[in-house]
Structure formats: structure tokens, C-alpha cells
Design an enzyme around this catalytic site. Sequence first.
Site: not given
Ligand SMILES: Nc1ncnc2c1ncn2[C@@H]1O[C@H](COP(=O)(O)OP(=O)(O)OP(=O)(O)O)[C@@H](O)[C@H]1O
Length: 275
Positions: A29, A173
Amino acid sequence: MSAELVATAQRHLAGISLEVVSQGAEAIVFTTETHPYLKTKPALVDNKTKFIVKYRPPKPYRHPRLDSQITRSRTASEAKLLQKLLLLGVDAPRLLAMDGTNGIIWMDFVGFTLEDGTVSSLKNWLWLMERRQEAVPEDHAKSIALGAVAEDIMKRVGAMVAQLHLEGIVHGDLTSSNIMLKASKTNEVERPTLIDFGLSSYSGLAEDRAVDLYVLERALTSTHSVYAKEYNGFLVAGYEAAHKLKGKLGAKACTETLRRLEDVRLRGRKRSMLG
Ligand SMILES: Nc1ncnc2c1ncn2[C@@H]1O[C@H](COP(=O)(O)OP(=O)(O)OP(=O)(O)O)[C@@H](O)[C@H]1O
């Protein structure tokens, strides 16, 4: 952090300045100040333009053709869900653009920087509140006020999860890191917002809704052990209240879910006893 994966993302987004926020199991991200297609800069967070780019890199252990199908389908399904939530009026980031082939989603940045410099996830905010609470043990009035703010937010979180469930969607999740708090213009916390719909799905099953609640309950218990019982109580109170507003059908769905939550908790306890 794999520099190679970041470089691949950067190749797909040539000329766009990206800053890594996190690298999870599924995605990297980034934040960026560049909007995917508008020339103006409308989304201001902490007085800065900020958007989120979520990139699902290829998985080397999967067959390339299968991998690209999975990436496209997961990216599209998360993007579609964000779009659906916008239409339903559920608080979630607004989808800005999607590139399914390269596993990229652009969305609004939600949240803001808390006074301790952390991002306003529910987890960080509760930690901040707890530290404040512990700093004023003798100031009864202040302590009650802080407790009331946390109660209000937790009830709103419960109501927001209820709204999602009443629409037949489960998050998949639900942790206190996947709930962000948005600020009002005066930087007071205004309302919770869900993020990370990578594992979300449509479901009408009480079991799936109960697992959603259980995952959040467990996350709160492990990260906020001292206050978790109260937080979970407020969460369920907000969840129930939002269902009651939907009349008999809402109340029935809520009873089913909460009954099932008892079973899920029991299974969880048995599993942890067995190691
Ligand atoms: N729309 C958003 N606005 C602000 N921060 C965000 C947003 N989307 C994601 N983040 C930040 O990025 C982090 C990771 O995003 P996300 O959980 O969608 O990815 P992921 O790869 O599925 O993560 P994980 O495997 O850790 O669950 C979030 O915990 C948050 O801090």
C-alpha cells in the site's frame, strides 16, 4: 520490504511519486499526492493531498496465468465492493480508479495523523485514549469524559458493522487496524470508516457475520486487554441498536448472529485450550 516489488509498482505507475505505507501478505500500500486522472487536487488530509494506491504484486509460487487471473479477480472484487459501499452509503474509501491487469486500485486516503504522530486507526486511537485515561487517574470528570468518547466511537463501530451485515456483506478481516477514524474540520474524531475489503464477500449466513464480530472481538482483546471487555460490550450494543432500527427482520438477524457468536466464542475457547 522488497525493493524489487516497489520498483515493479513504480514501473506500472511511471512518473507518479509513491510512498510505501505497508506491505501485507496480499498487497503493498502506497500513498501518493497524484490523483489518477484529475488535474486538480481535491482530497486533503492533514492539509496535504493524499490518495492510496494498493498494489497486488505477482506471486512467484503461482502459475503465471493462474496468478494473473487471481490478481485480476481479487482487485476487481475489492474495487466493485468499494463502489457498492459508496452507493449503499457505508463509510469506506471512495474508489478512484482500477487497473485489474496490474493489480492496482486507487482510492481516497481516509484517516488523519493523531497527536502522537500515528495514523488514526481504531487501534492507535484507542491506545492514545488509554494513555490519556491512565494519565488522569485522580481526575474523575476527565476520566469519565474520555470513557464516554470511547463508548461513542465503539458504538458507532458496532452500528457500522451492522450496516454492512444488513446489506448482506461480511468484511472478512475485521480488525482494529482495518477501521480508520475520520476527523471533523476541527480534528475531533468524527466517525469510523472501514478499509481493506480484500477478503470481503456477500453472505446471508449468521455464521459469517458472527465470525466477523468474533475476529474484531479477538483483535480488541489482544491489543487492548485492559479495556477490551467494555469495548466489546459497546460494540455489541451499537450493533444491536442499529439492527433494532430495521424492525422485526433486523432484530431477528441480530439475535441469530449474536447467538451464533456465542458458539463461535465457545469453539475459539476450545481451540485455544487444546493449543
Ligand atoms: N484508504 C486508506 N486510507 C488510509 N490508509 C489506508 C487505506 N487503505 C489502506 N491503508 C493503510 O494501509 C494498511 C494496509 O492496507 P490493507 O489492509 O488494505 O492492505 P493488506 O495488504 O490487505 O494488508 P494486510 O495484509 O496487513 O491486511 C492499512 O492498515 C492502513 O494503514
